[in-house]
Design a protein around this motif. Structure first.
Motif, PDB file in Angstrom:
ATOM      1  N   LEU A  93      45.887  45.124  32.400  1.00 57.54           N
ATOM      2  CA  LEU A  93      45.011  45.527  33.499  1.00 57.54           C
ATOM      3  C   LEU A  93      45.443  46.880  34.042  1.00 57.54           C
ATOM      4  CD1 LEU A  93      44.910  42.151  35.473  1.00 57.54           C
ATOM      5  CD2 LEU A  93      43.261  42.966  33.782  1.00 57.54           C
ATOM      6  N   ASP A 250      41.353  41.608  38.779  1.00 62.36           N
ATOM      7  CA  ASP A 250      41.279  41.207  37.366  1.00 62.36           C
ATOM      8  C   ASP A 250      39.818  40.907  37.043  1.00 62.36           C
ATOM      9  OD1 ASP A 250      41.445  40.120  34.847  1.00 62.36           O
ATOM     10  OD2 ASP A 250      42.964  38.619  35.345  1.00 62.36           O
ATOM     11  N   HIS A 304      43.337  36.227  39.232  1.00 59.42           N
ATOM     12  CA  HIS A 304      43.793  36.420  37.860  1.00 59.42           C
ATOM     13  C   HIS A 304      43.332  35.270  36.964  1.00 59.42           C
ATOM     14  CE1 HIS A 304      46.140  40.013  38.308  1.00 59.42           C
ATOM     15  NE2 HIS A 304      46.870  39.504  39.298  1.00 59.42           N
TER      16      HIS A 304
END
Length: 324
Positions: A93, A250, A304
């Motif tokens: 990421l 995310d 996430h």
């Protein structure tokens, strides 16, 4: 009411953690795979869902099967194989949560699913959903198209999220013929803006994409574009939905959360292949369903993982109530 059936890949997302020298870089294991994510997203919102696909007889396959069951997704149509391992995707990421992928596929178990692995009741669904990751090789592409056609013949509404990942395609294969073969079978098509651009490049523009879609079975096209407004098109109308303002950490499963919420919303309204046209003519209901789906995608990017990021109804309600 019949379930939402999602066919294709389930895989392991190995999310890279921040480097902290001198310790070696670590990766956290998350359950993922676009169709599996959609099944989990819809299940978390109260819809009955089924995942249809093949997992390896390995530790990762065990983890995925357990994760699907824990999420409330039906797994009676999951097949296991010792002929290949479960696919892996290493994910990194950037500072705003955008992803880069390194895929370990092929070989992978999900690519070995064949028409004979379908049980007859796998097509007894209200909605049958796929993505293009099960088009990357000849045999799995034929299986995917055959499944879409069999589901349609059984009365299911056919949904396709293109979810194009060029890195999964062999360098000597042009994806467009297979992509368009699947697009021609779908009633509902979801594209990201970059996927629309990809389809438009050889045709001369987005208008040509729409014209070709309407020559197939498509009746509803939804185009997501990150933090930009969502656009929708039917055969006789078009419009936009404003985005929600959130801080993304995310973006891995945002599109899958959106699609899962969209399909769950259709199922909650008992929309099927026969009633989709009437639903699309009810602009307020259609826009409300899209807005709720957009909220699901927005919640997902604040977390996430993939399965782990999917919101429940209270999460979506909270965002909707706090939105301007």
């Amino acid at each position: 009411m019949k379930p939402i059936a999602c066919f294709g890949e389930a895989l392991i997302d190995l999310l890279a953690q921040p480097e902290m020298p001198p310790a070696p870089r670590a990766f956290l294991q998350f359950a993922g795979g676009a169709p599996a994510n959609v099944a989990v997203a819809a299940a978390r919102l109260g819809a009955e869902t089924q995942f249809i696909g093949m997992l390896g007889e390995d530790l990762f396959g065990d983890f995925l099967l357990r994760s699907l069951v824990d999420a409330g997704v039906g797994t009676q149509h999951v097949v296991r194989t010792a002929q290949a391992k479960t696919a892996l995707a290493f994910v990194a990421l950037d500072a705003v949560g955008e992803r880069s992928f390194s895929f370990y596929r092929p070989p992978a178990a999900d690519l070995l699913f064949r028409p004979q692995h379908f049980s007859e009741d796998a097509f007894d669904a209200a909605i049958w959903h796929v993505c293009s990751n099960s088009l990357t090789e000849t045999d799995i592409a034929a299986t995917t198209l055959a499944g879409m056609r069999r589901a349609r013949a059984a009365g299911a509404l056919i949904s396709l999220d293109l979810n194009l990942r060029p890195a999964l395609w062999p360098a000597d294969v042009d994806p467009h013929p297979r992509l368009w073969a699947a697009l021609a079978e779908a009633d509902i098509v979801k594209l990201a803006r970059n996927e629309l651009d990809h389809l438009a490049a050889p045709l001369g523009g987005a208008a040509a994409v729409l014209e070709r879609l309407w020559r197939g079975r498509a009746r509803w096209l939804v185009i997501t574009d990150g933090a930009a407004p969502l656009r929708w098109h039917t055969r006789d109308a078009q419009g936009e939905i404003d985005p929600f303002r959130v801080t993304a950490i995310d973006t891995t499963a945002a599109g899958d959360a959106f699609v899962g919420a969209l399909l769950a919303g259709l199922r909650a309204r008992a929309i099927d292949a026969a009633s989709l046209g009437d639903f699309l003519a009810q602009r307020d209901a259609m826009r409300a369903t899209l807005r709720r789906a957009a909220a699901a995608g927005a919640v997902a990017v604040t977390r996430h993982g993939a399965f782990a990021a999917m919101p429940d109804p209270a999460d979506i309600d909270a965002l909707l109530q706090g939105a301007p």
